[in-house]
Design a protein around this motif. Structure first.
Motif, short mmCIF file in Angstrom:
data_model
loop_
_atom_site.label_atom_id
_atom_site.label_comp_id
_atom_site.label_asym_id
_atom_site.label_seq_id
_atom_site.Cartn_x
_atom_site.Cartn_y
_atom_site.Cartn_z
N ILE A 116 -33.71 20.93 23.50
CA ILE A 116 -34.62 20.46 22.46
C ILE A 116 -35.38 21.64 21.87
CG2 ILE A 116 -36.66 19.04 22.02
CD1 ILE A 116 -35.57 17.11 24.17
N HIS A 117 -35.78 22.58 22.73
CA HIS A 117 -36.46 23.79 22.24
C HIS A 117 -35.53 24.58 21.32
CE1 HIS A 117 -38.72 27.52 22.12
NE2 HIS A 117 -37.66 28.15 22.59
N LEU A 118 -34.28 24.75 21.71
CA LEU A 118 -33.32 25.47 20.85
C LEU A 118 -33.18 24.78 19.50
CD1 LEU A 118 -30.37 26.44 23.25
CD2 LEU A 118 -32.29 27.86 22.47
N THR A 168 -22.05 20.68 22.96
CA THR A 168 -21.97 19.56 23.89
C THR A 168 -23.30 19.36 24.63
OG1 THR A 168 -19.60 19.96 24.22
CG2 THR A 168 -20.73 18.59 25.86
N SER A 169 -23.87 20.44 25.11
CA SER A 169 -25.16 20.35 25.81
C SER A 169 -26.25 19.84 24.88
CB SER A 169 -25.56 21.72 26.37
OG SER A 169 -24.65 22.15 27.37
N LEU A 170 -26.25 20.31 23.64
CA LEU A 170 -27.23 19.83 22.67
C LEU A 170 -27.05 18.35 22.39
CD1 LEU A 170 -27.02 22.84 20.16
CD2 LEU A 170 -29.05 22.20 21.46
N SER A 171 -25.80 17.90 22.32
CA SER A 171 -25.51 16.49 22.03
C SER A 171 -25.97 15.58 23.16
CB SER A 171 -24.01 16.30 21.80
OG SER A 171 -23.56 17.08 20.71
N GLU A 172 -25.94 16.08 24.36
CA GLU A 172 -26.32 15.27 25.52
C GLU A 172 -27.82 15.25 25.75
OE1 GLU A 172 -24.03 17.13 28.55
OE2 GLU A 172 -22.24 15.92 28.19
N ALA A 173 -28.56 16.05 24.98
CA ALA A 173 -29.99 16.19 25.23
C ALA A 173 -30.83 15.14 24.52
CB ALA A 173 -30.46 17.58 24.82
N GLN A 174 -30.49 14.81 23.28
CA GLN A 174 -31.39 13.95 22.50
C GLN A 174 -30.63 13.32 21.33
OE1 GLN A 174 -34.56 15.72 19.99
NE2 GLN A 174 -36.01 14.70 21.36
N GLU A 175 -30.93 12.07 21.03
CA GLU A 175 -30.28 11.37 19.93
C GLU A 175 -30.54 12.07 18.60
OE1 GLU A 175 -28.30 8.92 20.18
OE2 GLU A 175 -28.62 8.21 22.23
N GLU A 176 -31.74 12.57 18.41
CA GLU A 176 -32.08 13.24 17.15
C GLU A 176 -31.18 14.44 16.91
OE1 GLU A 176 -35.84 15.70 15.16
OE2 GLU A 176 -36.19 14.38 16.88
N ASP A 218 -22.24 5.99 20.87
CA ASP A 218 -23.31 5.24 20.18
C ASP A 218 -23.71 5.92 18.87
OD1 ASP A 218 -23.41 3.39 22.29
OD2 ASP A 218 -24.78 4.67 23.42
N ASN A 219 -22.72 6.40 18.13
CA ASN A 219 -23.01 7.12 16.89
C ASN A 219 -22.12 6.56 15.78
OD1 ASN A 219 -23.66 8.93 14.88
ND2 ASN A 219 -23.09 10.76 16.01
N GLN A 220 -22.46 5.35 15.34
CA GLN A 220 -21.62 4.67 14.36
C GLN A 220 -21.52 5.40 13.02
OE1 GLN A 220 -22.54 0.63 12.65
NE2 GLN A 220 -20.84 0.04 13.98
N PRO A 221 -22.60 5.98 12.49
CA PRO A 221 -22.46 6.71 11.22
C PRO A 221 -21.39 7.79 11.26
CG PRO A 221 -24.77 6.35 11.72
CD PRO A 221 -24.00 5.94 12.94
N LEU A 222 -21.38 8.60 12.33
CA LEU A 222 -20.37 9.64 12.45
C LEU A 222 -18.98 9.03 12.61
CD1 LEU A 222 -19.41 12.55 12.76
CD2 LEU A 222 -19.99 12.41 15.19
N VAL A 223 -18.89 8.01 13.45
CA VAL A 223 -17.59 7.38 13.70
C VAL A 223 -17.02 6.79 12.41
CG1 VAL A 223 -16.47 5.43 14.84
CG2 VAL A 223 -17.99 6.92 16.14
N LYS A 224 -17.85 6.16 11.60
CA LYS A 224 -17.37 5.60 10.34
C LYS A 224 -16.79 6.68 9.44
CE LYS A 224 -20.10 1.36 9.96
NZ LYS A 224 -21.15 0.63 9.19
N ASN A 225 -17.43 7.84 9.42
CA ASN A 225 -16.90 8.95 8.62
C ASN A 225 -15.57 9.45 9.19
OD1 ASN A 225 -19.06 8.96 6.82
ND2 ASN A 225 -20.25 10.40 8.05
N MET A 226 -15.47 9.43 10.51
CA MET A 226 -14.25 9.93 11.15
C MET A 226 -13.05 9.03 10.89
SD MET A 226 -15.91 11.26 14.76
CE MET A 226 -14.33 11.19 15.59
N VAL A 227 -13.27 7.71 10.95
CA VAL A 227 -12.13 6.80 10.81
C VAL A 227 -11.61 6.75 9.39
CG1 VAL A 227 -12.89 5.38 12.75
CG2 VAL A 227 -13.61 4.77 10.44
N GLU A 228 -12.39 7.27 8.44
CA GLU A 228 -11.90 7.34 7.07
C GLU A 228 -10.86 8.44 6.90
OE1 GLU A 228 -15.32 7.83 4.64
OE2 GLU A 228 -16.09 5.79 4.97
#
Length: 673
Positions: A116-118, A168-176, A218-228
C-alpha cells in the motif's frame, strides 16, 4: 479459494510508514552492529558513482532481504526512497533490474501495508513505464530480441519476472490497488502478451497467469473487458489444455472469469465455457504424486509439485463453492414459519422481537391453539420451518460441472485427504487443503434436491464415496483424539457436510457420536478459558467474524445430521437429549450454538411419521423441555445487540419465532391423531 473461502486480500493495520521512518541507530547492540557492518556500507555502494559497484550492491541487497533483521534495517535506512530516486532510474539495465528485484523481494516478505505504501508512492506509474520499455525491447524488429546476447536477454527476463511478481503482490494487498492496475491497459496487454510470446519461459508465463488470477478475482469490470477479446480467452483455453504447470494456473484465471460473468453450464454467452472444462485439467494435476516426478519434463523453477497440488486443490474447492452458491441463489438460509390469520395465531410476543432493545423482556408462554390445522396445512408450515420449500426452482443445477466434480475430481481429492502417519510439512498442508476441498464439495451436494430423480446416478455415486470419506478421513481423526483444534474443526465441518448430504446414512462407528459430544464440550472449555484469560468472568457472545462457523456449532450440526430419520431410536434419543441439554444451559450457551440446536431440533422431529417421534419426542418429554426453554431462548435473543451482531440477532429472532410455532405445530399434529 473456495468455502474454505478462496483468498481474501489483507487489510493493512494502522502503523507507521514501514519504509519512511527516520534513519537512526537502533538501541539494540546486535542490530546496531549489523547496521554499521553490513547495511550502511552496502547502501553506500548502491549510491556509488561506479557502475559495477552499484550493480553488485543491488544484487547483494536482494540476497539479504529474507533475513528479517537486515530487511527491517534496510527499511529504517529508507531503502525505498533510494530505489525510487536513484536505482530504478539507473542508466544501467543490470542495476535497474536488480532494483526492481529488491522491491519485489520486499513486497514478498513484508505485509500488505508495504505494498500500500508503494502504491501511494505512485509505483504503478513507474511500473507502467518499465512495462512499455520491456514490450519495446522484446518486440523490436531491429535488433530482434532473439538475436540479442543471451546475457542481455536474461536481464530482461529477470526484470520482467520482478515486475510481474510485484504486480501480483500489489494485487493481493488491497482492492483499490487492483482497480488501479486494471485501468492500465498496457499492463493487462503486457501480461497476455507474455502468454503468447514464444520466447517467454514457462516460469514467466506461470507468473503472468498467477498475476492475472490475482487481478481477476472479484473484479468484474476487468473481466468484462477481457472477455471482449476472444484472442485472450482462446489463449487461456489453449494453455489450460496443455500438460504443464501453466495449465493449472490458467484454470485459476478462467474460473475467476466464469465466476464473475456467472457463466454456468446452461447459462454462458460463449458455448462450452464453464467450470466443467476445467475439471479434467485439475483432476489430472490432482492425480500426480507429490514428488519431483510431477515436473520432470518441464524444467521449471516457478513452482514445486506441492505448489501445483495446492493450486489445483484451491481451484477445485472454489469451483465447489461457486456451484453451491449457484444452486442456492435466491433462497434464504432460513425461512420463517409462516401461517395465515385463519390458522395458528402467532404469539404476540413474537412480533415484539423486532422492537427496540429497550422493550420489555419476552417470557410468557404461547397461548393454546384455537382450532386445528389439517395435515396438509401442517406439512406446508413445517416445510417453512425447516427451509424445505417444495416449490423451489432447481433449474440452476449444473449437471456437467457437478458430474465431473463428483465423479472425476472428488476421488482424487479423497486420495490426498487420507490420514497418514507419514504426512508432515508440505504434505500435511496439502492434506489440509484436500479436506477443505472435500468439505466444500460435500456442502454443495448437501444443498441439492435429488427428489426430481434426474440426478440419481450422481446421488448413488456420491453415496458410495461418503462411506470412503468417513472411513478414511473422518474416523481416523476421531480415533486419534487429536489436540489440534484447527484439524478437529475442519474434520467436524466435513463430517457435518457429509452426513447432511446423505441424511445421516454414514458408516458411523460405535461411540463416534460421543466423540463429537466431547469435542463440543472441549470447545466450551476453550471458549471459557479464553474468556477468563481476557478478564471476563461471565459468558460473552462469540465476537469472531462468523460465530456460526465455530467448532461448537459444527458439532451440533453433525450430531443433528446423524440423528435424522432413519437413525436408530437409541442414537436419536441420545443425540436429542444432548441437544436439549445445550438449550437447557442457557444463558451459558453461546447464542449461535442455541440457534443451531433449535434448527437441528426442527429438522430431526419435523414429521410424526418418523419412527422416533412417539418414543423419543413425546416419550422423553422433548416438547415439555422445549416449552421450558422458550423463555430462555427469548431472553437470549433480546440480549443480543442488534447493531453490533446483525446476523446473529436476526437469526436468533427467527429461531424464537420458529420455536413457538414449532411447538404449536407439534401439539396440533398430535391432537390430529
Amino acid at each position: 479459494m473456495g468455502k474454505s473461502k478462496p483468498r481474501t486480500r489483507d487489510r493493512a493495520r494502522h502503523r507507521d510508514n514501514p519504509a519512511g521512518k527516520p534513519a537512526k541507530p537502533p538501541s539494540d547492540p546486535e542490530l546496531a552492529a549489523i547496521r554499521e557492518q553490513r547495511i550502511l556500507p552496502i547502501l553506500k555502494d548502491l549510491q556509488s558513482a561506479d557502475l559495477k559497484t552499484r550493480s553488485a550492491a543491488a544484487g547483494a541487497i536482494s540476497n539479504i532481504i529474507e533475513d528479517t533483521k537486515c530487511r527491517k534495517l534496510l527499511l529504517r535506512e529508507q531503502i525505498v526512497r533510494i530505489l525510487f530516486e536513484q536505482t530504478l532510474a539507473d542508466s544501467n539495465l543490470e542495476a535497474r533490474s536488480a532494483g526492481w528485484g529488491i522491491l519485489r523481494n520486499l513486497a514478498l516478505e513484508e505485509e500488505a501495508d508495504f505494498c500500500i505504501h508503494l502504491y501511494r508512492q505512485d509505483v504503478l506509474t513507474a511500473v507502467d513505464g518499465v512495462v512499455k520499455t520491456i514490450i519495446q525491447t522484446i518486440s523490436s524488429p531491429e535488433p530482434q530480441f532473439s538475436s540479442v546476447p543471451k546475457a542481455e536477454q536474461n536481464l530482461v527476463w529477470n526484470l520482467t519476472s520482478s515486475i510481474v511478481n510485484l504486480l501480483t503482490s500489489l494485487s493481493e494487498a488491497q482492492e483499490e490497488i487492483v482497480e488501479a492496475i486494471s485501468r492500465f491497459s498496457s499492463i493487462i496487454q503486457f501480461l497476455f502478451g507474455l502468454l503468447s510470446y514464444d520466447l517467454a519461459t514457462v516460469d514467466i508465463q506461470y507468473e503472468a497467469l498467477s498475476c492475472l488470477t490475482a487481478l481477476t478475482e472479484d473484479n468484474q469490470p476487468l473481466v468484462k473487458n477481457m472477455v471482449e477479446n476472444d484472442d485472450w480467452i482462446n489463449i487461456l483455453v489453449q494453455i489450460k489444455d496443455g500438460a504443464d504447470l501453466r495449465a493449472v494456473a490458467a484454470c485459476g484465471v478462467l474460473h475467476n472469469i466464469f465466476t464473475s460473468m456467472e457463466w454456468f453450464d446452461h447459462n454462458t454467452e460463449k458455448e462450452g465455457l464453464s467450470d466443467a472444462i476445467l475439471i479434467p485439467t485439475l483432476t489430472k494435476a490432482l492425480s500426480q504424486p507429490s514428488t519431483q516426478d510431477t515436473v520432470t519434463n518441464i524444467n521449471s523453477s516457478a513452482s514445486s509439485p506441492e505448489d501445483i497440488l495446492r493450486l489445483a486443490l484451491e481451484i477445485t474447492a472454489s469451483i465447489a463453492t461457486t456451484l453451491q452458491e449457484a444452486l442456492q441463489h435466491g433462497s434464504g438460509h432460513e425461512k420463517e414459519f409462516e401461517v395465515s390469520d385463519d390458522k395458528i395465531e402467532a404469539d404476540g410476543d413474537d412480533e415484539k422481537m423486532h422492537d427496540d432493545d429497550n422493550d420489555e423482556e419476552l417470557g410468557q408462554e404461547d397461548e393454546d391453539i384455537e382450532g386445528e390445522m389439517n395435515e396438509e396445512e401442517m406439512d406446508a408450515d413445517m416445510n417453512l420451518v425447516i427451509g424445505n420449500d417444495p416449490d423451489a426452482d432447481d433449474s440452476s443445477v449444473e449437471e456437467l460441472t457437478l458430474d465431473r466434480l463428483i465423479r472425476n475430481a472428488t476421488p482424487q481429492v479423497l486420495q490426498l485427504a487420507r490420514s497418514s502417519p507419514q504426512l508432515s510439512g508440505n504434505n500435511e498442508s496439502i492434506q489440509s487443503l484436500a479436506i477443505s476441498a472435500l468439505n466444500n464439495i460435500a456442502w454443495t451436494v448437501s444443498s441439492i434436491d435429488f427428489s426430481t430423480g434426474h440426478l440419481d446416478s450422481i446421488k448413488d455415486f456420491w453415496s458410495s464415496l461418503t462411506y470412503n470419506i468417513w472411513d478414511e478421513v473422518i474416523s481416523p481423526v476421531l480415533a486419534s483424539n487429536t489436540a489440534d483444534i484447527e484439524l478437529a474443526s475442519s474434520i467436524t465441518s466435513l463430517a457435518w457436510a457429509v452426513s447432511r448430504s446423505v441424511q445421516g446414512s454414514v458408516n458411523l462407528k460405535p461411540e463416534e457420536q460421543r466423540k463429537f459430544m466431547a469435542l463440543y464440550k472441549a470447545s466450551k472449555d476453550i471458549h471459557n478459558a479464553n474468556g477468563l484469560s481476557n478478564g471476563n468472568k461471565k459468558q460473552t457472545i462469540d465476537e469472531s467474524s462468523d460465530a456460526f462457523q465455530s467448532l461448537g456449532v459444527k458439532c451440533i450440526g453433525v450430531l443433528g445430521s446423524l440423528a435424522l430419520d432413519p437413525a436408530p431410536i437409541e442414537l436419536n434419543k441420545e443425540i436429542g437429549i444432548f441437544i436439549l441439554t445445550i438449550l437447557a444451559t442457557l444463558p451459558e450457551t453461546q447464542p449461535a450454538e442455541a440457534v443451531e440446536a433449535l434448527n437441528q431440533i426442527f429438522d430431526i422431529y419435523a414429521d410424526k411419521a418418523y419412527k422416533f417421534d412417539e418414543p423419543v419426542f413425546w416419550g422423553a418429554d422433548f416438547h415439555k423441555h422445549l416449552e421450558e426453554a422458550l423463555p430462555k431462548v427469548k431472553k437470549m435473543a433480546k440480549s443480543i445487540d442488534k447493531r453490533k451482531y446483525v446476523e446473529l440477532r436476526s437469526r436468533a429472532d427467527e429461531a424464537v419465532l420458529n420455536l413457538g410455532r414449532f411447538l404449536k405445530y407439534k401439539r396440533t399434529e398430535r391432537q390430529a391423531d
